[in-house]
Design a protein around this motif. Sequence first.
Motif, mmCIF file in Angstrom:
data_model
loop_
_atom_site.group_PDB
_atom_site.id
_atom_site.type_symbol
_atom_site.label_atom_id
_atom_site.label_comp_id
_atom_site.label_asym_id
_atom_site.label_seq_id
_atom_site.Cartn_x
_atom_site.Cartn_y
_atom_site.Cartn_z
ATOM 1 N N LEU A 4 0.837 -1.203 0.000
ATOM 2 C CA LEU A 4 0.000 0.000 0.000
ATOM 3 C C LEU A 4 0.869 1.249 0.000
ATOM 4 C CD1 LEU A 4 -2.779 1.379 0.229
ATOM 5 C CD2 LEU A 4 -2.599 1.125 2.719
ATOM 6 N N ALA A 5 1.918 1.266 0.820
ATOM 7 C CA ALA A 5 2.798 2.434 0.884
ATOM 8 C C ALA A 5 3.503 2.664 -0.456
ATOM 9 C CB ALA A 5 3.822 2.256 2.005
ATOM 10 N N VAL A 6 3.969 1.578 -1.064
ATOM 11 C CA VAL A 6 4.634 1.712 -2.369
ATOM 12 C C VAL A 6 3.642 2.218 -3.421
ATOM 13 C CG1 VAL A 6 5.733 0.422 -4.251
ATOM 14 C CG2 VAL A 6 6.394 -0.007 -1.874
ATOM 15 N N GLY A 7 2.432 1.671 -3.406
ATOM 16 C CA GLY A 7 1.420 2.133 -4.354
ATOM 17 C C GLY A 7 1.081 3.602 -4.166
ATOM 18 N N LEU A 8 1.017 4.055 -2.924
ATOM 19 C CA LEU A 8 0.738 5.465 -2.663
ATOM 20 C C LEU A 8 1.849 6.359 -3.207
ATOM 21 C CD1 LEU A 8 -0.637 5.229 1.003
ATOM 22 C CD2 LEU A 8 -1.934 5.871 -1.024
ATOM 23 N N LEU A 25 6.255 10.908 3.332
ATOM 24 C CA LEU A 25 5.932 10.915 4.756
ATOM 25 C C LEU A 25 4.519 10.389 5.007
ATOM 26 C CD1 LEU A 25 6.635 11.554 7.652
ATOM 27 C CD2 LEU A 25 5.980 13.945 7.254
ATOM 28 N N PHE A 26 3.564 10.801 4.188
ATOM 29 C CA PHE A 26 2.194 10.303 4.316
ATOM 30 C C PHE A 26 2.162 8.795 4.110
ATOM 31 C CE2 PHE A 26 -2.020 9.127 3.084
ATOM 32 C CZ PHE A 26 -2.877 10.022 3.711
ATOM 33 N N SER A 27 2.879 8.308 3.109
ATOM 34 C CA SER A 27 2.879 6.881 2.803
ATOM 35 C C SER A 27 3.500 6.074 3.932
ATOM 36 C CB SER A 27 3.632 6.626 1.499
ATOM 37 O OG SER A 27 3.061 7.375 0.424
ATOM 38 N N CYS A 28 4.575 6.594 4.551
ATOM 39 C CA CYS A 28 5.196 5.892 5.673
ATOM 40 C C CYS A 28 4.252 5.849 6.878
ATOM 41 C CB CYS A 28 6.504 6.583 6.059
ATOM 42 S SG CYS A 28 7.823 6.405 4.832
ATOM 43 N N LEU A 29 3.540 6.942 7.112
ATOM 44 C CA LEU A 29 2.565 6.957 8.196
ATOM 45 C C LEU A 29 1.446 5.944 7.936
ATOM 46 C CD1 LEU A 29 2.271 10.808 8.848
ATOM 47 C CD2 LEU A 29 3.217 9.097 10.416
ATOM 48 N N ALA A 30 1.047 5.801 6.664
ATOM 49 C CA ALA A 30 0.022 4.813 6.317
ATOM 50 C C ALA A 30 0.522 3.402 6.604
ATOM 51 C CB ALA A 30 -0.371 4.950 4.846
ATOM 52 N N PHE A 31 1.799 3.131 6.312
ATOM 53 C CA PHE A 31 2.387 1.824 6.612
ATOM 54 C C PHE A 31 2.333 1.541 8.112
ATOM 55 C CE2 PHE A 31 6.119 -0.434 8.172
ATOM 56 C CZ PHE A 31 6.045 -1.630 7.477
ATOM 57 N N VAL A 32 2.752 2.500 8.919
ATOM 58 C CA VAL A 32 2.758 2.321 10.374
ATOM 59 C C VAL A 32 1.335 2.139 10.888
ATOM 60 C CG1 VAL A 32 3.370 3.396 12.571
ATOM 61 C CG2 VAL A 32 4.903 3.617 10.614
#
Length: 512
Positions: free
Chosen positions: A21-25, A33-40
């Motif tokens: 999901l983070a890679v797709g974002l 930063l948003f994508s890393c927060l989504a991963f966490v």
Amino acid sequence: MRIPFPERIPLMPAVFFASALAVGLVMSGTGLLFSCLAFVFVVIATLASNIGGGVTRPSGSYVFFFATQAVIIGLCVKVVLWEPVELYLLSPVTTMAMYTGGVLAMLGAVYLSRRFSRDEGFLQDICTTKDLRLGATGCVIFGIVVPTIAEIIMETSTNPVLLALATASNQLNKFLPFGIILGVTYEIKSSGGKRSTNLWVWFAGIAIWVHSFILGFSKEGLFLPPACWLIAAAALRYQFRKTQVIAFALFIFVSLHYFVPYCQYGRNFRGDGDTLSEQIKISTGLLSNLEDVREKDRENNEAIDRQTNIFVFFSKPMGLFDRLQMIGIDDKLVTVTDDKGPYGLSPIVFYLASLIPKFIWKNKPFIIMGNTFSHEIGYASDDLTTGISFSPVVEGYHEAKWFGVFVVCPLVWFAAFMILDSLCGDVRKSPWGLLAIAQIAHIAPEGLLQALFYTMTYGALIVFVAAMAAAYLLPMLAHFVSPPKKVFRPVEVKAPGARPAFINGRPAPTQL
């Protein structure tokens, strides 16, 4: 086919999904930063749901439905549309940081509540399979007859005592969905997994559809009956037949293609003063031409200015998926909080005061905080009755910023989880908690903190009353319309002069 009941989500597949999901974002244009927060967020939500028991317990189900319906589904749709999340957001990083901090606080609340909750719920093992059949029958009868009488009283009577009783019966009446849950549970257990529905299950489902979906234009009323059937069957590991899977898939397609636009467009014709005959006339007129209704709803959606509308999160109308995310609307409230400062904790005081019954507090005010917050983001400035949905985490942020996220919200969650887990227990061992989970699936992503105060008090009371009534009171009512099933005993055929195999129900002694 068995639908997996998410009692525990394996961590490594969840980490793999979060990474994808983070890679797709990132690849679709969303900030790193948003994508890393989504991963966490996904990883912490998985841990919190697992500690809470997954969907087998109220606490784990709350985390599961909040994470999926408020955040994860919306982000997945963004990746599928291949558009950046920030496209219509004002404070994307702060909003995602708020969600991640909120689910971390939720993890702490779940962990502490599990240490203080009972392992076995108070309502576990209070009835047998036979009681489930009679309880389901009684729930359906009670759920149809009592609201009808209450509506007649509210329209014709001026007696304050009768009006109070009618109002209370409507607030406590969750017997139709409970009748579906009990009926499905009984059929699966009594048939050894060969059947999952009976006549009373269909009666309850049709009654909900007619009242809430057809006449009330409610999407919740549309999906509630199949959701109750599905969650009860999945909890018991029911083996779905191919015809059932095909029929359910067809129902979902028709619902998304025709019935959801029917609900959205039909609300334009709903009025508080409409009589039953007027409601029937409006509904039959719309149902007779669903293709035209769908086209008009599409035109209404295309007429929306997607750059200025506060509800917009996707670049084009996505139907039901527009409602399966809270990021777009929560982002607006986060921005207002950062610009104007926190609202304060007065709503928490009001929620506590609102628990006082109206027969004690005669002139108790009725305040919808979703409506109050909507005025702050520039919506419905002249409307004092329409409630706008926000997530519970954004209410904590709006009231006290990070103190609200890490202190106020966890305290409310801890109390709600401890009460509901201790009351309901494991839904795989008894069906009573399924009614609480059906409520949680609706309030977890969009009920503010206000819905949690209601659920841990009046909602818990509804589950308790419904369970006690279904186990002890309603079976007596069901006897009048559903006679007990005959029990056929095997007849022993023995030769003339042979010794009986049983004496007074016990094996006869062997003669040597």
